[in-house]
Design an enzyme around this catalytic site. Structure first.
Site, mmCIF file in Angstrom:
data_model
loop_
_atom_site.group_PDB
_atom_site.id
_atom_site.type_symbol
_atom_site.label_atom_id
_atom_site.label_comp_id
_atom_site.label_asym_id
_atom_site.label_seq_id
_atom_site.Cartn_x
_atom_site.Cartn_y
_atom_site.Cartn_z
ATOM 1 N N ASP A 192 0.845 -1.201 0.000
ATOM 2 C CA ASP A 192 0.000 0.000 0.000
ATOM 3 C C ASP A 192 0.876 1.247 0.000
ATOM 4 O O ASP A 192 1.733 1.414 0.871
ATOM 5 C CB ASP A 192 -0.872 -0.005 1.263
ATOM 6 N N TYR B 236 2.987 9.731 0.217
ATOM 7 C CA TYR B 236 4.067 9.088 0.985
ATOM 8 C C TYR B 236 5.444 9.341 0.354
ATOM 9 O O TYR B 236 6.471 8.993 0.955
ATOM 10 C CB TYR B 236 3.842 7.568 1.120
ATOM 11 N N LYS C 55 -3.074 5.849 -4.304
ATOM 12 C CA LYS C 55 -4.208 6.722 -3.992
ATOM 13 C C LYS C 55 -4.054 8.050 -4.720
ATOM 14 O O LYS C 55 -3.039 8.292 -5.376
ATOM 15 C CB LYS C 55 -4.262 6.966 -2.472
ATOM 16 N N ILE D 138 -3.296 -3.396 6.908
ATOM 17 C CA ILE D 138 -2.034 -3.008 6.252
ATOM 18 C C ILE D 138 -1.055 -2.426 7.282
ATOM 19 O O ILE D 138 -0.753 -1.232 7.258
ATOM 20 C CB ILE D 138 -2.277 -2.034 5.079
ATOM 21 N N SER E 25 5.836 -1.523 9.298
ATOM 22 C CA SER E 25 6.986 -1.551 10.195
ATOM 23 C C SER E 25 8.232 -1.237 9.400
ATOM 24 O O SER E 25 8.390 -1.670 8.262
ATOM 25 C CB SER E 25 7.147 -2.907 10.882
ATOM 26 N N ARG F 276 10.005 -7.274 12.494
ATOM 27 C CA ARG F 276 8.596 -6.999 12.834
ATOM 28 C C ARG F 276 7.693 -7.129 11.600
ATOM 29 O O ARG F 276 6.532 -7.515 11.702
ATOM 30 C CB ARG F 276 8.468 -5.617 13.478
ATOM 31 N N ASN G 9 4.465 -9.635 11.694
ATOM 32 C CA ASN G 9 3.101 -9.163 11.461
ATOM 33 C C ASN G 9 2.293 -10.028 10.497
ATOM 34 O O ASN G 9 1.071 -9.909 10.431
ATOM 35 C CB ASN G 9 3.129 -7.709 10.954
HETATM 36 P P1 NAP Z 1 0.257 0.880 12.274
HETATM 37 O O1 NAP Z 1 0.635 -0.030 11.186
HETATM 38 O O2 NAP Z 1 -0.933 0.594 13.099
HETATM 39 O O3 NAP Z 1 1.484 1.060 13.289
HETATM 40 C C1 NAP Z 1 2.789 1.364 12.857
HETATM 41 C C2 NAP Z 1 3.664 1.525 14.114
HETATM 42 O O4 NAP Z 1 3.700 0.298 14.841
HETATM 43 C C3 NAP Z 1 5.075 1.895 13.795
HETATM 44 O O5 NAP Z 1 5.481 2.833 14.773
HETATM 45 C C4 NAP Z 1 5.855 0.587 13.950
HETATM 46 O O6 NAP Z 1 7.141 0.848 14.451
HETATM 47 C C5 NAP Z 1 5.058 -0.152 14.991
HETATM 48 N N1 NAP Z 1 5.048 -1.609 14.762
HETATM 49 C C6 NAP Z 1 4.708 -2.275 13.628
HETATM 50 N N2 NAP Z 1 4.770 -3.598 13.812
HETATM 51 C C7 NAP Z 1 5.177 -3.804 15.090
HETATM 52 C C8 NAP Z 1 5.434 -4.952 15.859
HETATM 53 N N3 NAP Z 1 5.280 -6.175 15.365
HETATM 54 N N4 NAP Z 1 5.849 -4.783 17.146
HETATM 55 C C9 NAP Z 1 6.014 -3.539 17.664
HETATM 56 N N5 NAP Z 1 5.781 -2.403 16.991
HETATM 57 C C10 NAP Z 1 5.362 -2.528 15.701
HETATM 58 O O7 NAP Z 1 0.070 2.390 11.781
HETATM 59 P P2 NAP Z 1 0.151 3.285 10.455
HETATM 60 O O8 NAP Z 1 1.474 3.263 9.806
HETATM 61 O O9 NAP Z 1 -0.392 4.563 10.882
HETATM 62 O O10 NAP Z 1 -0.854 2.582 9.441
HETATM 63 C C11 NAP Z 1 -0.441 1.535 8.579
HETATM 64 C C12 NAP Z 1 -0.518 1.921 7.130
HETATM 65 O O11 NAP Z 1 -1.836 2.331 6.790
HETATM 66 C C13 NAP Z 1 0.346 3.102 6.697
HETATM 67 O O12 NAP Z 1 1.697 2.770 6.578
HETATM 68 C C14 NAP Z 1 -0.315 3.475 5.397
HETATM 69 O O13 NAP Z 1 0.105 2.597 4.360
HETATM 70 C C15 NAP Z 1 -1.782 3.282 5.737
HETATM 71 N N6 NAP Z 1 -2.459 4.528 6.171
HETATM 72 C C16 NAP Z 1 -3.455 5.030 5.388
HETATM 73 C C17 NAP Z 1 -4.103 6.205 5.741
HETATM 74 C C18 NAP Z 1 -5.192 6.750 4.869
HETATM 75 O O14 NAP Z 1 -5.591 7.901 5.063
HETATM 76 N N7 NAP Z 1 -5.700 5.980 3.922
HETATM 77 C C19 NAP Z 1 -3.781 6.870 6.919
HETATM 78 C C20 NAP Z 1 -2.778 6.324 7.724
HETATM 79 C C21 NAP Z 1 -2.144 5.149 7.343
HETATM 80 P P3 NAP Z 1 8.464 0.206 13.767
HETATM 81 O O15 NAP Z 1 8.549 0.824 12.396
HETATM 82 O O16 NAP Z 1 9.565 0.663 14.674
HETATM 83 O O17 NAP Z 1 8.290 -1.285 13.753
#
Ligand code: NAP
Length: 273
Positions: free
Chosen positions: A43, A48, A73, A225, A228, A233, A237
């Site tokens: 994604d 980004y 997107k 999605i 990390s 990690r 996941n």
């Molecule tokens: P997330 O995936 O819920 O959380 C990411 C955070 O969790 C990072 O700080 C990561 O740190 C940590 N993490 C990941 N796996 C881990 C594990 N196994 N153990 C411990 N910590 C872990 O949050 P997100 O990045 O906000 O959302 C995910 C994706 O959704 C984005 O990357 C993007 O592609 C998409 N997104 C879309 C929108 C939209 O408007 N459509 C908005 C926000 C996000 P580390 O990197 O240090 O592991």
């Protein structure tokens, strides 16, 4: 193999790699680890600023193009017809692919009528820029209005979802129509990892907190999605198919929802229904 969600014929692997804030060597290593661990869903978004690097990393994995599902997107400032088509085309050039599997409207526009945007989104699909189209951050009423205006199925709505945020109404609305619900921030942007309930369930299952949170998504038939920057990690996941959560544990996690649970509420959003 990750299970898939089928939406209007599209097969979407239930765990995909989120790439927001991943760039350069970190993005490259995450994508290589993901491909090796079995991810077949990636994604990204123009916002980004990593489409070119993601495209290069995907080519470096050696995965055939038709073996993985790729989403990009269109940013909310590019939702006039001409800007949307230009944005979608520029994404293809940066990614180095002929078409993406899914093209989403990233956020609804506060100014451009949704009818104009949807017509252009369908045009992008008709031109072959995207095999499928959908929306992101669309509340239920706007999602339904968008579908009414669209001559092609909107196969997905990508929205924030984790145990702190109740999205049951929107998920049911999607699933009743055969549309995929894609959870972003599925582990609460990392903020749910220290939660005592999550920690307790993880200890009882012999899994990590992130794995428990992602399994909770999987068992609801939604796509998630997680992102990390750490290859170990990234692997962790997707290793969530060898255990399951009991109905009681699913309910305990869902009971963490509260009214302030939304983590993404940017200034340009007019309000959530
Ligand atoms: P997330 O995936 O819920 O959380 C990411 C955070 O969790 C990072 O700080 C990561 O740190 C940590 N993490 C990941 N796996 C881990 C594990 N196994 N153990 C411990 N910590 C872990 O949050 P997100 O990045 O906000 O959302 C995910 C994706 O959704 C984005 O990357 C993007 O592609 C998409 N997104 C879309 C929108 C939209 O408007 N459509 C908005 C926000 C996000 P580390 O990197 O240090 O592991």
């Amino acid at each position: 193999m990750t299970p898939v969600v089928t939406a209007f014929g599209a097969q979407i692997p239930q765990i995909g790699l989120g790439t927001w804030q991943l760039q350069g060597d970190i993005l490259h290593a995450a994508v290589m680890a993901a491909a090796d661990a079995g991810y077949r869903h990636f994604d990204t978004a123009p916002r980004y600023e990593n489409e070119a690097e993601l495209g290069a990393a995907l080519r470096a994995t050696g995965l055939p193009r038709d073996s993985y599902f790729l989403t990009t997107k269109v940013w909310y400032t590019d939702l006039s017809a001409a800007a949307l088509l230009a944005s979608a085309h520029a994404s293809l050039e940066r990614l180095g692919v002929e078409a993406v599997d899914l093209l989403l409207i990233h956020w609804p526009s506060p100014t451009v009528p949704v009818a104009e945007t949807i017509e252009a989104l369908v045009e992008a699909r008709d031109r072959g820029y995207a095999r499928n189209i959908g929306v992101s951050n669309f509340p239920k009423a706007l999602m339904n209005r968008a579908q009414e205006l669209s001559s092609a199925p909107l196969i997905a709505n990508q929205c924030e979802y984790h145990p702190r945020l109740d999205q049951s109404d929107l998920i049911a609305a999607c699933q009743n129509e055969g549309r995929a619900f894609v959870s972003y921030a599925p582990i609460g942007s990392g903020q749910l990892l220290a939660d005592p309930t999550v920690t307790q369930i993880a200890a009882a299952c012999g899994k990590s907190q992130a794995q428990v949170l992602l399994r909770w998504h999987l068992q609801q038939g939604v796509v998630a999605i997680p992102r990390s920057s750490n290859p170990a990690r990234v692997r962790e996941n997707i290793e969530i198919t060898d255990f399951s959560l009991s109905p009681q544990d699913m309910a305990r996690l869902s009971a963490l929802a509260d009214n302030d649970g939304r983590m993404y509420n940017p200034a340009w959003v007019k309000g959530w229904e």
